[in-house]
Every structure is written in C-alpha cells, then in structure tokens.
Design a protein around this motif. Sequence first.
Motif, PDB file in Angstrom:
ATOM      1  N   GLN A   1       0.823  -1.205   0.000  1.00 12.82           N
ATOM      2  CA  GLN A   1       0.000   0.000   0.000  1.00 12.82           C
ATOM      3  C   GLN A   1       0.862   1.263   0.000  1.00 12.82           C
ATOM      4  OE1 GLN A   1      -3.516  -0.245   2.192  1.00 12.82           O
ATOM      5  NE2 GLN A   1      -4.335   1.209   0.737  1.00 12.82           N
TER       6      GLN A   1
ATOM      7  N   LEU B   1     -14.249   1.552  -3.393  1.00 10.53           N
ATOM      8  CA  LEU B   1     -15.098   0.831  -4.338  1.00 10.53           C
ATOM      9  C   LEU B   1     -16.521   0.706  -3.802  1.00 10.53           C
ATOM     10  CD1 LEU B   1     -15.087  -0.439  -7.104  1.00 10.53           C
ATOM     11  CD2 LEU B   1     -14.386  -2.597  -6.063  1.00 10.53           C
ATOM     12  N   ALA B   2     -16.668   0.524  -2.509  1.00  8.72           N
ATOM     13  CA  ALA B   2     -18.003   0.435  -1.910  1.00  8.72           C
ATOM     14  C   ALA B   2     -18.771   1.742  -2.119  1.00  8.72           C
ATOM     15  CB  ALA B   2     -17.897   0.116  -0.417  1.00  8.72           C
TER      16      ALA B   2
ATOM     17  N   ASP C   1      -8.296   1.506  -0.421  1.00 10.58           N
ATOM     18  CA  ASP C   1      -9.138   1.084   0.694  1.00 10.58           C
ATOM     19  C   ASP C   1     -10.473   0.557   0.154  1.00 10.58           C
ATOM     20  OD1 ASP C   1      -9.369   1.409   3.829  1.00 10.58           O
ATOM     21  OD2 ASP C   1     -11.305   1.993   2.961  1.00 10.58           O
ATOM     22  N   ASP C   2     -10.971  -0.516   0.743  1.00 10.83           N
ATOM     23  CA  ASP C   2     -12.232  -1.126   0.292  1.00 10.83           C
ATOM     24  C   ASP C   2     -13.395  -0.139   0.275  1.00 10.83           C
ATOM     25  OD1 ASP C   2     -10.932  -3.537  -0.019  1.00 10.83           O
ATOM     26  OD2 ASP C   2     -11.645  -4.367   1.886  1.00 10.83           O
ATOM     27  N   SER C   3     -13.336   0.872   1.116  1.00 14.93           N
ATOM     28  CA  SER C   3     -14.420   1.850   1.174  1.00 14.93           C
ATOM     29  C   SER C   3     -14.563   2.627  -0.135  1.00 14.93           C
ATOM     30  CB  SER C   3     -14.196   2.828   2.326  1.00 14.93           C
ATOM     31  OG  SER C   3     -13.004   3.578   2.113  1.00 14.93           O
TER      32      SER C   3
END
Length: 130
Positions: free
Chosen positions: A10, A103-104, A99-101
């Motif tokens: 990252q 794409l969410a 961070d996954d947020s």
Amino acid sequence: MSQPRLLVDQDLSRRLEHAEGRSGADFVKARAAIAPQVGSTWTDIGGAVALFDGPGSPVTQTFGLGMATPVTPELMEEIEAFFTSRNAPVFHEMSPIADDSALAQLNARGYSPVEFTNVLFQELGAESGV
C-alpha cells in the motif's frame, strides 16, 4: 541466478498514485497559465487529487481515491461538487489496492472506476542489464 522478488504494498501504491496526481496537477496548472478560458484547476480532497481540464478532457478525473483515507459519503459529495460545479462528469482512476471503502462508495453511488491502474516495475542493476 534468481531475480529479486519485489512486492507492491500500500505504501508504494500510495506513492505512485501521489506522483501521478501531482503530475496531473502540474499539467492543469500549466494549462491554466496558457489557456485560462478552459478553467483548468485541481484540488486535494481527502488525499485524492481531483483534476479538471475541461468537461471532455481525459485528464478530468481523480487519482488516489481511497489511498490516504477511507472514502465516506461526505468525501464523495465534495468530489462530486468539484466536478459538477464545472459541468464535468465524475471519473475515478483507482489503484487496485485502494481502501475497500472507495469501491463500496463508488458502487453505492452508481459509479464504476474508469480504470484500475497497475504499474509494472523492475529493480535496476547489473542483473537486469541496465
């Protein structure tokens, strides 16, 4: 002789996204100086660089979304306001390890990333012939 194993983490991805964002920012600053009528500008919103170089420009997009901070609805609203106030579509280029947020939030708002960018690299040295 075995090749060195290089892993992208990252931190490296964040540095690459930052470099691309800064490069885009330098471009729009230069464009603003030579063609002020376009209204080229940029801003940092939660660590994402939002670039505007006209509504139809391929430069008009974000870089680094979800690399510095989680992406919240409020962050997305600020990014959207930056583009929509200039009558521009909202496009996002993303690192696959954001961070996954990110794409969410994109999915929740009906967006898809314009592209996922991967950078290939090789350590330079005597073994590589460079």
